[in-house]
Enzyme design. Structure first.
Site, PDB file in Angstrom:
ATOM      1  N   ASP A 112       8.742   5.269   2.445  1.00  0.00           N
ATOM      2  CA  ASP A 112       7.503   6.052   2.332  1.00  0.00           C
ATOM      3  C   ASP A 112       6.355   5.338   3.037  1.00  0.00           C
ATOM      4  O   ASP A 112       6.573   4.616   4.017  1.00  0.00           O
ATOM      5  CB  ASP A 112       7.209   6.334   0.848  1.00  0.00           C
ATOM      6  CG  ASP A 112       7.196   5.048   0.016  1.00  0.00           C
ATOM      7  OD1 ASP A 112       6.818   3.985   0.553  1.00  0.00           O
ATOM      8  OD2 ASP A 112       7.569   5.100  -1.169  1.00  0.00           O
ATOM      9  N   SER A 113       5.141   5.525   2.547  1.00  0.00           N
ATOM     10  CA  SER A 113       3.978   4.952   3.248  1.00  0.00           C
ATOM     11  C   SER A 113       4.033   3.424   3.335  1.00  0.00           C
ATOM     12  O   SER A 113       3.498   2.846   4.274  1.00  0.00           O
ATOM     13  CB  SER A 113       2.682   5.361   2.544  1.00  0.00           C
ATOM     14  OG  SER A 113       2.718   4.997   1.183  1.00  0.00           O
ATOM     15  N   ILE A 114       4.674   2.797   2.367  1.00  0.00           N
ATOM     16  CA  ILE A 114       4.700   1.324   2.392  1.00  0.00           C
ATOM     17  C   ILE A 114       5.570   0.847   3.556  1.00  0.00           C
ATOM     18  O   ILE A 114       5.381  -0.237   4.092  1.00  0.00           O
ATOM     19  CB  ILE A 114       5.183   0.763   1.030  1.00  0.00           C
ATOM     20  CG1 ILE A 114       4.279   1.309  -0.093  1.00  0.00           C
ATOM     21  CG2 ILE A 114       5.165  -0.758   1.033  1.00  0.00           C
ATOM     22  CD1 ILE A 114       4.749   0.963  -1.501  1.00  0.00           C
TER      23      ILE A 114
END
Lengths: 247, 247
Positions: free
Chosen positions: B11-13
């Site tokens: 995901d965004s991480i």
């Protein structure tokens, strides 16, 4: 959707672009979720040696050639005969012919590929000598192995080949010297780039890509932004994206 | 030689890992000239939505599957029902089953692929609320949309699936909390990583890759180091490298 590729082909200045503050990192970040930035930088290589890689890195039968490639050589080709980096020297005329071969090959790979030549950066002889001293002490060379007045010839060769063959060229050699203190502002050891030097390359490459219609904003995300996904019917966002998902 | 691929799926991480100081940049740099690190991070995605990407990102008929893949989800799946990020919520059991499907699919892609699950990082509720306030002012939620005692369940799901299926797992949720002040030392907004948080992920991933025999030192350069090239006979270095160069 397969994410398109942008390839950075060159010597150590390209290889090091993937380090912190490198121009390759900045590019990869700018094209996040839109294109993969692949670093194909080979420290110490001149165009003669890079010629052996050409068909491997850019196979003619690839169904997914890069949408853009930077060709960034000359810093090693311009090493002087009779000095410590002599083995890397490539004569001016051969350098020019090698660049032509690179461009011709890339055009053959893909007639729509954006091809960008980048000239070697200027050389700061004092920086080279200080670097040699820091590395070899008393045994260090007392004459620089590269000088700016020779590197300019290799920079001009890039410009001439680009003009001849109708591709873009970033005259990094000239651009950097427009700024006072370029010798240490942009160059860490008289040849390689500081963080600020990397920013200059990034800015210039982005400018050329933008002018070619390849700005990141112009390239789609490979898959939808999460805000476009309807949580009740997530499949719709992926159908719209023409993804034939079979799970 | 074709350079092998390491894929970061999440995901965004994971998406943000390509930014300055990101763990993806550090990995790419560590594997410079040996492997390409491809970031396949999709901000806001949970495992349910990422499922739509699986066959596209990892086609079963690929002749060059990644040598290693990190699977790093859970931060969004663990968003709470009835709070502002409800649409991203995926029930615990489904999350676990989705992870199993990811792992099963990757094993099918390549039985030798090193598969590494990474648990979501811990949540700092205060950091989340401060972030909401900075973004939405008076309209900000007064209860966090994620809480650490729920995220731990998703972290445990990663551990259980990894154990069940015989793949590695980095328990980032636990590791980060071993350090005093993790709430702001490792997390910038209670969820995403600071530069130091990125360093933790990088260090842990490298450790797992090393143990799997995939340390950068164990992977060959795709082409010879320039010092191996005989300037009188450069072709020899490339022949030794089993490159069938036809120019």
């Amino acid at each position: 959707m397969v994410r398109p590729k942008i390839v950075l082909f060159g010597d150590s200045i390209t290889e090091q672009s993937i380090r912190e503050n490198g121009w390759g990192v900045s590019l990869a970040n700018a094209y996040s979720r839109r294109a993969d930035v692949l670093v194909r930088g080979y420290g110490g290589y001149n165009t003669r040696w890079a010629m052996f890689l050409l068909h491997h890195l850019f196979p003619l039968d690839s169904t997914t050639p890069p949408i853009a490639t930077t060709i960034f050589f000359g810093a090693n080709d311009a090493a002087l005969i009779g000095r410590t980096s002599e083995r890397q020297h490539v004569p001016y005329e051969e350098f020019k012919e090698n660049l032509r071969k690179f461009v011709r090959h890339l055009k053959e790979c893909s007639p729509t590929m954006k091809i960008v030549l980048i000239t070697p950066p200027p050389v700061n002889e004092k920086g080279r000598l200080a670097y040699a001293k820091s590395k070899y002490g008393e045994k260090a060379t007392e004459v620089p192995e590269r000088i700016n007045e020779v590197t300019v010839q290799y920079a001009n060769a890039c410009l001439e080949v680009a003009y001849e063959m109708g591709v873009s060229c970033i005259n990094l050699w000239a651009i950097m010297q427009h700024t006072d203190g370029w010798q240490t502002k942009y160059l860490s050891d008289g040849l390689h780039l500081t963080a600020e030097g990397n920013t200059v390359v990034y800015r210039e490459v982005i400018k050329v890509f933008d002018e070619a219609g390849l700005s990141a904003d112009n390239l789609p995300f490979d898959f939808p932004h999460h805000s476009k996904i309807d949580s009740k019917h997530p499949e719709r966002a992926f159908q719209q994206n023409a993804c034939d998902v079979q799970l």
